[in-house]
Design an enzyme around this catalytic site. Structure first.
Site, PDB file in Angstrom:
ATOM      1  N   LYS A 187      31.459  38.599  55.213  1.00  0.00           N
ATOM      2  CA  LYS A 187      32.101  39.876  55.582  1.00  0.00           C
ATOM      3  C   LYS A 187      31.039  40.875  56.054  1.00  0.00           C
ATOM      4  O   LYS A 187      30.045  40.461  56.651  1.00  0.00           O
ATOM      5  CB  LYS A 187      32.947  40.391  54.419  1.00  0.00           C
ATOM      6  CG  LYS A 187      33.929  39.302  53.936  1.00  0.00           C
ATOM      7  CD  LYS A 187      35.013  39.791  53.038  1.00  0.00           C
ATOM      8  CE  LYS A 187      35.916  38.627  52.642  1.00  0.00           C
ATOM      9  NZ  LYS A 187      37.015  39.003  51.775  1.00  0.00           N
TER      10      LYS A 187
ATOM     11  N   HIS B 195      41.403  36.273  60.028  1.00  0.00           N
ATOM     12  CA  HIS B 195      41.259  36.652  58.621  1.00  0.00           C
ATOM     13  C   HIS B 195      42.206  37.815  58.308  1.00  0.00           C
ATOM     14  O   HIS B 195      42.425  38.683  59.162  1.00  0.00           O
ATOM     15  CB  HIS B 195      39.807  37.050  58.332  1.00  0.00           C
ATOM     16  CG  HIS B 195      39.537  37.187  56.869  1.00  0.00           C
ATOM     17  ND1 HIS B 195      39.873  38.323  56.169  1.00  0.00           N
ATOM     18  CD2 HIS B 195      39.012  36.319  55.969  1.00  0.00           C
ATOM     19  CE1 HIS B 195      39.556  38.146  54.900  1.00  0.00           C
ATOM     20  NE2 HIS B 195      39.040  36.944  54.752  1.00  0.00           N
TER      21      HIS B 195
HETATM   22  P1  13P Z   1      36.839  36.691  47.909  1.00  0.00           P
HETATM   23  O1  13P Z   1      36.280  35.307  47.630  1.00  0.00           O
HETATM   24  O2  13P Z   1      35.851  37.774  47.747  1.00  0.00           O
HETATM   25  O3  13P Z   1      38.136  36.909  47.203  1.00  0.00           O
HETATM   26  O4  13P Z   1      37.194  36.684  49.495  1.00  0.00           O
HETATM   27  C1  13P Z   1      37.932  35.647  50.022  1.00  0.00           C
HETATM   28  C2  13P Z   1      37.921  35.756  51.494  1.00  0.00           C
HETATM   29  O5  13P Z   1      38.506  36.669  52.055  1.00  0.00           O
HETATM   30  C3  13P Z   1      37.154  34.764  52.247  1.00  0.00           C
HETATM   31  O6  13P Z   1      37.443  34.831  53.604  1.00  0.00           O
END
Ligand code: 13P
Length: 273
Positions: A11, A107
């Site tokens: 992210k 996403h």
């Molecule tokens: P988390 O593992 O932080 O819940 O995020 C999942 C995600 O959005 C992966 O693309």
């Protein structure tokens, strides 16, 4: 056998130096896993760290050889045009140009905050395939949709829209990630059996759409608060072929046990445990 894939979606985290440190720590850790049947490992940093990540992967592959053969770098998003006046966007060919092989498409954060729609997810999936990138197509219901009993309907629609106009050979090259929106970054894990039910339904939906068993070979991943403590049970499920990991992919000491949890877990195509 279906491929097992453990992907890390970083992210909007990590600057250049932090990205380099993390990718190095993860790959050095993987290089110690000799003798294991490793999953495909896909690291997806921010755009600005992608060239550095691709170079780091290349040089560590030269250093460690075959053991890193299943490691890849991917992007978190892309545009679907080949080039043009689209300020701020990145074209698919620009990703392959620096050696990338995978791209996350649709996403839920892009759907929620950046106006991504089922239609744009379809255009991006087609553009990824046209550029020989593996699209990791994300689907998932919101909490409201789940509570209204709409989960299956929403997921089926997202899957069908993403695959519009793809032929059977193209669809065989995609990866799907089931990420219930309410389980992302919340620490609220979707029960493994429920995640498995939805992953299986995704596979069946694709098989129905194509009137073949093409989806028996398509990896379907689960994402949403995956942790070292959850991965083993998740990988024991018949239709979960790996994980798309957010928070726990940001520290090598969390991500490496998740990778290990995916080792030796490929499922026979068409098996229903
Ligand atoms: P988390 O593992 O932080 O819940 O995020 C999942 C995600 O959005 C992966 O693309």
């Amino acid at each position: 056998m279906r491929k097992t894939i453990i992907a890390g979606n970083w992210k909007m985290h990590k600057n250049q130096a932090e990205s380099k440190a993390l990718i190095t720590a993860v790959l050095e850790g993987v290089s110690q896993m000799k003798g294991e049947t490793l999953p495909d490992i896909v690291l997806c940093p921010v755009f600005l760290s992608l060239p550095l990540a691709a170079e780091t992967l290349k040089s560590l592959k030269e250093k460690h050889g075959e053991v890193l053969n299943t490691c890849y770098v991917g992007a978190q998003n892309m545009d679907y045009h080949e080039s043009g006046a689209f300020t701020g966007e990145i074209a698919p060919g620009m990703l392959t140009d620096i050696g990338l092989t995978h791209v996350i498409i649709g996403h839920s954060e892009r759907r929620q905050y950046f106006a991504e729609t089922n239609a744009s997810v379809n255009l991006k999936t087609r553009a990824a395939l046209a550029n020989k990138l593996v699209p990791i197509v994300c689907v998932g219901e919101t909490l409201d949709e789940r509570e209204a009993g709409l989960t299956d309907q929403v997921i089926r629609r997202q899957v069908a829209s993403a695959l519009e106009e793809l032929d059977k050979d193209q669809v065989a090259k995609i990866v799907v990630a089931y990420e219930p929106v309410w389980a992302i970054g919340t620490g609220k894990n979707c029960e493994s059996t429920e995640a498995n039910r939805v992953c299986k339904m995704i596979r069946e939906t694709i098989n129905e759409l194509y009137a073949t068993n093409v989806a028996d070979a398509i990896p379907v991943l689960y994402g949403g608060s995956v942790k070292p403590s959850t991965i083993v049970e998740q990988m024991e499920q018949s239709d979960i072929d790996g994980a798309l990991v957010g928070g726990a992919s940001l520290k090598a000491e969390d991500f490496l046990p998740i990778i290990k949890g995916g080792a030796g877990r490929s499922k026979l195509m068409g098996t229903r445990a």
